[in-house]
Design an enzyme around this catalytic site. Sequence first.
Site, mmCIF file in Angstrom:
data_model
loop_
_atom_site.group_PDB
_atom_site.id
_atom_site.type_symbol
_atom_site.label_atom_id
_atom_site.label_comp_id
_atom_site.label_asym_id
_atom_site.label_seq_id
_atom_site.Cartn_x
_atom_site.Cartn_y
_atom_site.Cartn_z
ATOM 1 N N ARG A 34 0.843 -1.191 0.000
ATOM 2 C CA ARG A 34 0.000 0.000 0.000
ATOM 3 C C ARG A 34 0.882 1.246 0.000
ATOM 4 O O ARG A 34 1.813 1.353 0.781
ATOM 5 C CB ARG A 34 -0.870 -0.013 1.262
ATOM 6 C CG ARG A 34 -1.826 1.152 1.360
ATOM 7 C CD ARG A 34 -2.407 1.210 2.740
ATOM 8 N NE ARG A 34 -3.286 0.098 2.992
ATOM 9 C CZ ARG A 34 -4.600 0.130 2.774
ATOM 10 N NH1 ARG A 34 -5.173 1.212 2.334
ATOM 11 N NH2 ARG A 34 -5.342 -0.922 3.025
ATOM 12 N N THR A 55 -1.184 7.693 -0.870
ATOM 13 C CA THR A 55 -2.426 7.614 -1.674
ATOM 14 C C THR A 55 -3.344 6.485 -1.195
ATOM 15 O O THR A 55 -4.510 6.437 -1.571
ATOM 16 C CB THR A 55 -2.086 7.340 -3.156
ATOM 17 O OG1 THR A 55 -1.475 6.046 -3.234
ATOM 18 C CG2 THR A 55 -1.153 8.380 -3.726
ATOM 19 N N ASP A 65 -0.470 -11.214 12.883
ATOM 20 C CA ASP A 65 0.182 -10.897 11.608
ATOM 21 C C ASP A 65 0.804 -12.174 11.049
ATOM 22 O O ASP A 65 1.771 -12.702 11.602
ATOM 23 C CB ASP A 65 1.251 -9.816 11.832
ATOM 24 C CG ASP A 65 1.813 -9.332 10.507
ATOM 25 O OD1 ASP A 65 2.331 -10.166 9.743
ATOM 26 O OD2 ASP A 65 1.722 -8.129 10.230
ATOM 27 N N ASP A 71 4.572 -11.988 10.164
ATOM 28 C CA ASP A 71 5.433 -11.967 11.353
ATOM 29 C C ASP A 71 5.491 -13.337 12.011
ATOM 30 O O ASP A 71 6.545 -13.771 12.484
ATOM 31 C CB ASP A 71 4.907 -10.950 12.371
ATOM 32 C CG ASP A 71 5.170 -9.516 11.928
ATOM 33 O OD1 ASP A 71 5.845 -9.319 10.902
ATOM 34 O OD2 ASP A 71 4.692 -8.595 12.618
HETATM 35 N N1 URA Z 1 -2.867 -9.465 7.644
HETATM 36 C C1 URA Z 1 -2.457 -10.268 8.662
HETATM 37 O O1 URA Z 1 -1.347 -10.800 8.630
HETATM 38 N N2 URA Z 1 -3.280 -10.461 9.709
HETATM 39 C C2 URA Z 1 -4.510 -9.909 9.783
HETATM 40 O O2 URA Z 1 -5.227 -10.146 10.749
HETATM 41 C C3 URA Z 1 -4.928 -9.066 8.719
HETATM 42 C C4 URA Z 1 -4.090 -8.871 7.664
#
Ligand code: URA
Length: 212
Positions: free
Chosen positions: A103, A107, A202, A205
């Site tokens: 992203r 913008t 995430d 991660d």
């Molecule tokens: N991307 C992720 O890794 N986890 C989420 O909960 C949303 C988007």
Amino acid sequence: MKVEQIDHPLVAQKMTALRDVNTNSQDFRRLVDELVTLLAYEATRNLKVEAKSIMTPVASTIGVDIKKPMPVVIPIIRAGLGMLEGMQKILPLAEIGFLGMKRDETTLAIETYANRLPLNLTNRQCYILDPMLATGHTLGASINYLSVLGATDITSINLLAAPEGIKEIERQLTDNVNLTIVTANIDEGLNEKGYIVPGLGDAGDRLYGVVG
Ligand code: URA
């Protein structure tokens, strides 16, 4: 557009372990691998095949082989890479393409920062790999990218999906694309930070560690 939530006790059990905050990254990667293979089994139900004659040790018979051109599997960098091995277990002869989307923070538009794909996707069955269908912006942009290259038959394999993301894809989808979304779970929704709830955090991660 078709959305398939896979209702299977093994998928549910592995997803529970995947969501658990106490699951370490080694186990997380293994679980992603196993879940993708289970989801891929359903996601490839409409894989195009053609007749193939063979000889068994006993007699000749007619079976099937994957129809050419070979399907293309497209992991979305970064977290989608963690799903590739599980997919290749079930579809080892597929071609692999890569798509990196991010992203633009000013913008807010999604832009492609990396791509390695066949130039023409006409008549190719495409399988997108991205663990989290959250806002739907990345998946929408990926589908658009593939469709510009001629893809009309696209399956997106997402470990988890948010209702908001599914709605956004529905809104963006054009008539020329036949899309199936295959997911282990449609969760409650997104929180104010855009995370899927209850989700798993995430995905990038948890697969690869936090990059500062
Ligand atoms: N991307 C992720 O890794 N986890 C989420 O909960 C949303 C988007």
